[in-house]
Enzyme design. Structure first.
Site, PDB file in Angstrom:
ATOM      1  N   GLY A  70       0.808  -1.220   0.000  1.00  0.00           N
ATOM      2  CA  GLY A  70       0.000   0.000   0.000  1.00  0.00           C
ATOM      3  C   GLY A  70       0.840   1.268   0.000  1.00  0.00           C
ATOM      4  N   LEU A  71       2.021   1.185  -0.634  1.00  0.00           N
ATOM      5  CA  LEU A  71       2.884   2.359  -0.809  1.00  0.00           C
ATOM      6  C   LEU A  71       3.216   3.060   0.499  1.00  0.00           C
ATOM      7  CD1 LEU A  71       1.302   3.932  -4.017  1.00  0.00           C
ATOM      8  CD2 LEU A  71       3.384   2.567  -3.888  1.00  0.00           C
ATOM      9  N   ASN A  97      11.353   6.770  -7.322  1.00  0.00           N
ATOM     10  CA  ASN A  97      10.035   6.334  -7.784  1.00  0.00           C
ATOM     11  C   ASN A  97       8.966   7.258  -7.200  1.00  0.00           C
ATOM     12  OD1 ASN A  97       7.449   4.670  -7.553  1.00  0.00           O
ATOM     13  ND2 ASN A  97       8.705   3.335  -8.819  1.00  0.00           N
ATOM     14  N   CYS A 128      -1.247   3.072 -10.069  1.00  0.00           N
ATOM     15  CA  CYS A 128      -2.014   3.503  -8.896  1.00  0.00           C
ATOM     16  C   CYS A 128      -3.425   3.885  -9.336  1.00  0.00           C
ATOM     17  CB  CYS A 128      -1.380   4.725  -8.248  1.00  0.00           C
ATOM     18  SG  CYS A 128       0.347   4.525  -7.839  1.00  0.00           S
ATOM     19  N   GLY A 263      13.922  -7.369  -7.972  1.00  0.00           N
ATOM     20  CA  GLY A 263      12.977  -7.081  -6.895  1.00  0.00           C
ATOM     21  C   GLY A 263      12.909  -8.171  -5.862  1.00  0.00           C
ATOM     22  N   THR A 264      11.934  -9.059  -6.049  1.00  0.00           N
ATOM     23  CA  THR A 264      11.653 -10.120  -5.076  1.00  0.00           C
ATOM     24  C   THR A 264      12.882 -10.948  -4.697  1.00  0.00           C
ATOM     25  OG1 THR A 264       9.435 -10.209  -5.991  1.00  0.00           O
ATOM     26  CG2 THR A 264      10.124 -12.104  -4.691  1.00  0.00           C
TER      27      THR A 264
END
Lengths: 302, 260
Positions: A70-71, A97, A128, A263-264
């Site tokens: 949720g940013l 970002n 978003c 990323g992950t």
């Protein structure tokens, strides 16, 4: 051999952590020298601080994971004050970002962030929901994505990379639309929208119900989309989506990426970025490639 | 914090689906507090795709002189199920030690500590109890389980101090919950680890004396970067407004964070 040059970004190697997987560098900076990275993409900044979603925020899936953080971030002003100074003594390029829930938020956030001397480029998160238009994602309508890109470009003092959402029917149209609107580059792909349901509670596992799928599970989707878009735009693409090792990096270059983000995989192995950077020259040697830039788009170039 | 392929010295089921795993490696020397945890990457078996993410598992106890640490975990899902198949002599990919553990120094020397655990939350309390003992602190344990088949480490805890076993169905020890017997125990500081409803009940029951609770949460990175495991700070004026269970915790002073 590994050096790449993109708008605003002179990178000694093409490997950077992806936004949202690396916070603002403090944690991984305790584990290794961030200057070993090609660049750092810091966590999304919004105009106001955001707490994010309730937990559970993550759920594992076969070869991947769903997240709905949720940013969460302390807001652009606090990031500038508390997080960016970390990069003053580091030489590593920084990509900031930017996210928002309406166009004005993006514009104000981008303007502030782009004025910071340690920021080399912006990455626009267009996945978003637009609260003023019924929550439809900015990144799913080419005209809206283009308008947002143009508005941010108008205020940004640094090159703007638009991070494309894969949750669209025509990714090429999206890439072309933001290129025409002035984007200096593309980042692709963001996460794929997914869901997991808990058999015990019989309800979606994530508190946000849906989450973004990342990890090796989405790599073929990313490769396909970069392959298609890179043939139809002339701006560079930073590729991402399930990269775990040097072979994956090479595959992304062959598809058409000019740099990559991890990323992950950082969660699986916190040292994965420096490991890949170390492995790449050996892999290129074995392929008889002296400059990684030679590989860009080789899967479709004649 | 380091990443190490640690050697399995012993691995056995000590209660229903509860496994005790003894690992050897240099990471043991980096452990600073009882209640810290490790993040384990589990390999895939022949029947499954390897789980992508690591599994956070608390350190039950450590012996730096022998370079060993003992983990106790419940085998339930894909990851812990595969981990339970790891044999003696095999290597396990471990990231750790992670997080902040229990503050043993919160209990005055020669003082009295109350250690309360529920189910699979009990393992880190064993190392805590040993550390408290080493400081000359008298420890009372209240350990809750569902049923007799779930009970583990009873003798080990009894060696470290008075131990009250509670089971929900009364098949072992006393019937009831850990909160039922707190009035009978004299203590200066309490430490707890277990399910959220138990921790909530303890926060209500223990208000006059310090209580430290260890939380569990789904995690991504385990080192504070991904923001998957956050919980809200209770104080509305808190500067950050949240805590990350993996690196600000997993142990918090009761009342510091919301239990949810």
């Amino acid at each position: 051999m590994l050096e790449v040059h993109l708008p605003g970004l002179d990178l000694k190697n093409p490997v950077m952590p992806a936004s949202g997987c690396f916070a603002f560098g403090a944690e991984y900076g305790n584990l290794y020298d961030l200057n070993r990275l090609g660049a750092v993409t810091i966590k999304a900044a919004t105009l106001q601080p955001r707490y994010g979603n309730p937990t559970p925020r993550v759920a594992e899936t076969p070869s991947g994971m769903l997240n709905a953080i949720g940013l969460q971030n302390p807001g652009v002003d606090e990031i500038i004050r508390k997080e960016l100074p970390r990069f003053e003594e580091n030489k590593v390029p920084v990509i900031a970002n930017i996210a928002g829930s309406e166009m004005e938020d993006y514009v104000l956030t981008a303007e502030k962030m782009s004025q910071q001397s340690v920021v080399n480029a912006l990455e626009l998160n267009i996945s978003c929901p637009n609260v003023k238009h019924g929550g439809i994602m900015f990144g799913t309508v080419p005209e809206v994505a283009a308008e947002l890109t143009a508005k941010v470009k108008a205020v940004s003092e640094k090159p703007v990379y638009v991070k494309l959402s894969p949750n669209v029917t025509d990714i090429v149209a999206m890439g072309k639309a933001v290129e025409e609107a002035g984007a200096d580059g593309l980042s692709m792909i963001n996460t794929l929208l997914g869901m997991r349901i808990d058999l015990r509670t019989r309800k979606p596992l994530l508190s946000n119900l849906t989450g973004g799928l990342s990890g090796p599970a989405i790599k073929p989707v990313a490769i396909r989309m970069i392959y298609e878009v890179s043939q139809n735009v002339s701006i560079p693409i930073i590729g991402m989506g399930g990269i775990q090792n040097a072979d994956d990096v090479i595959e992304f270059f062959l598809a058409g990426a000019c740099a990559v983000a991890i990323g992950t995989a950082n969660f699986v192995d916190p040292f994965v970025c420096p490991k890949i950077i170390k492995e790449l020259p050996e892999k290129l040697d074995a392929m008889g490639v002296s400059d990684i830039n030679e590989l860009v788009g080789r899967s479709w170039k004649k | 914090m380091m990443q190490e392929n640690m050697r399995v010295l012993a691995h056995e089921e000590i209660a229903d689906c509860i496994f005790e795993l003894k690992l050897e490696g240099e990471m043991v020397w980096a452990i600073t507090e009882p209640g810290q945890f490790v993040h384990i990457r589990v390999g895939g078996g022949s029947q499954s795709v390897a789980p992508l993410l690591r599994r956070p598992i608390s350190i039950s106890s450590a012996d730096p002189s022998k370079k060993t640490m003992t983990l106790i975990y419940r085998s339930g899902g894909l990851g812990t199920g595969l981990l339970s198949e790891t044999g003696i002599g095999e290597k396990v990919d471990v990231l750790g030690p992670l997080g902040h553990g229990f503050p043993v120094e919160a209990t005055p020397l020669q003082g009295k500590a109350l250690v309360i655990g529920g189910g699979v939350g009990i393992p880190p309390l064993y190392g805590l109890s040993q550390e408290l003992n080493a400081r000359g602190i008298q420890v009372t344990h209240v350990l809750g389980f569902r049923s007799a088949k779930d009970v583990f480490y009873q003798m080990a805890f009894e060696k470290a101090g008075r131990t009250i076993i509670m089971t929900e169905d009364g098949t072992d020890g006393r019937r009831g919950r850990v909160t039922d017997v707190l009035d009978s125990v004299d203590f200066d500081v309490a430490y707890a680890c277990g399910p959220i409803p138990m921790l909530k009940a303890l926060e209500h029951a223990i208000t006059e004396k310090p209580l430290f609770v260890s939380l569990e949460q789904r995690m991504g990175c385990g080192i504070g970067a991904c923001m998957a495991c956050v919980t809200r700070a209770t104080d509305a004026n808190d500067a950050k407004g949240y805590r990350r269970v993996c690196c600000d915790g997993p142990v918090f002073k009761a009342g510091e964070v919301e239990l949810c």
